[in-house]
Scaffold this active site. Structure first.
Site, mmCIF file in Angstrom:
data_model
loop_
_atom_site.group_PDB
_atom_site.id
_atom_site.type_symbol
_atom_site.label_atom_id
_atom_site.label_comp_id
_atom_site.label_asym_id
_atom_site.label_seq_id
_atom_site.Cartn_x
_atom_site.Cartn_y
_atom_site.Cartn_z
ATOM 1 N N ASP A 1 0.864 -1.185 0.000
ATOM 2 C CA ASP A 1 0.000 0.000 0.000
ATOM 3 C C ASP A 1 0.902 1.237 0.000
ATOM 4 O OD1 ASP A 1 -2.106 -1.747 0.108
ATOM 5 O OD2 ASP A 1 -2.482 -1.497 2.251
ATOM 6 N N HIS B 1 1.364 -7.842 0.076
ATOM 7 C CA HIS B 1 0.208 -8.701 0.322
ATOM 8 C C HIS B 1 -0.591 -8.873 -0.974
ATOM 9 C CE1 HIS B 1 -0.837 -4.523 1.273
ATOM 10 N NE2 HIS B 1 -2.074 -4.791 0.903
ATOM 11 N N ARG C 1 -16.444 -12.632 -1.324
ATOM 12 C CA ARG C 1 -15.754 -12.067 -0.154
ATOM 13 C C ARG C 1 -15.822 -10.538 -0.187
ATOM 14 N NH1 ARG C 1 -10.357 -10.154 0.657
ATOM 15 N NH2 ARG C 1 -9.800 -10.309 2.861
HETATM 16 O O1 LIG Z 1 -9.214 -7.342 0.569
HETATM 17 C C1 LIG Z 1 -8.205 -7.432 1.266
HETATM 18 O O2 LIG Z 1 -8.095 -8.222 2.213
HETATM 19 C C2 LIG Z 1 -6.996 -6.582 0.964
HETATM 20 C C3 LIG Z 1 -7.319 -5.282 0.308
HETATM 21 C C4 LIG Z 1 -6.072 -4.529 -0.044
HETATM 22 O O3 LIG Z 1 -4.977 -4.990 0.099
HETATM 23 C C5 LIG Z 1 -6.198 -3.181 -0.617
HETATM 24 O O4 LIG Z 1 -7.339 -2.728 -0.854
HETATM 25 O O5 LIG Z 1 -5.141 -2.548 -0.841
HETATM 26 FE FE LIG Z 2 -3.463 -3.514 -0.054
#
Ligand SMILES: O=C(O)CCC(=O)C(=O)O
Ligand SMILES: [Fe+2]
Length: 159
Positions: A63, A117, A127
């Site tokens: 991020d 991630h 989800r």
């Molecule tokens: O949906 C998720 O668990 C992660 C979302 C994510 O990493 C983001 O929106 O940058």
């Molecule tokens: Fe993210």
């Protein structure tokens, strides 16, 4: 949703202050630069995917903000890298996940690390997740208060 946004906005501000206590930097940096109009909330929906081994819900990334506060439902799918391996984050709708972003990594001179991630898809179940991104205004100068600094100073606009 508005109440959630207010709660996580206050939490992000407080967490950033606590994480910054470690450093000898200006303590009101986050209050001055990460205002309500520069932070945002994103609601993610991941539909079921018949070919989960071939399609990511969200590609591997870090991020680019200071902090992300994430709420996920009970389905699971979020994974993060530790020691070069991908690990699943156990889903817990009662908990919030706090992610350090790229700006905190630079501002802290690599003391805090922005973690890579991704989200894998589920073949049967939809989800949802909600992420709050704690960001400064575009012209805020990001500069570590440590010398020597690992990164040249830069603005959020440039990344
Ligand atoms: O949906 C998720 O668990 C992660 C979302 C994510 O990493 C983001 O929106 O940058
Ligand atoms: Fe993210």
């Amino acid at each position: 949703m508005e109440q959630f946004a207010t709660t996580v906005a206050n939490l992000a501000q407080r967490l950033a202050e606590i994480l910054a206590e470690k450093f000898d930097c200006k303590s009101d940096f986050f209050k001055q630069n990460c205002l309500a109009n520069t932070c945002y909330l994103r609601m993610n929906r991941y539909p079921p995917c018949p070919i989960p081994s071939e399609v990511f819900g969200l590609m591997p990334h870090t991020d680019s903000d200071f902090l992300t506060i994430l709420h996920q439902d009970e389905v699971g799918g979020l994974q993060l890298v530790k020691d070069g391996k991908w690990f699943a984050v156990k889903p817990n709708p009662e908990a919030l996940i706090i992610n350090i972003g790229d700006l905190f990594q630079a501002w802290s001179n690599d003391i805090y690390k922005s973690v890579q991630h991704r989200v894998v898809t589920n073949p049967r179940v939809e989800r949802f997740s909600t992420a709050y991104f704690f960001c400064p205004s575009y012209d805020t100068v990001i500069q570590s208060c440590y010398e020597p600094s690992v990164y040249k100073k830069f603005s959020f606009k440039g990344i």
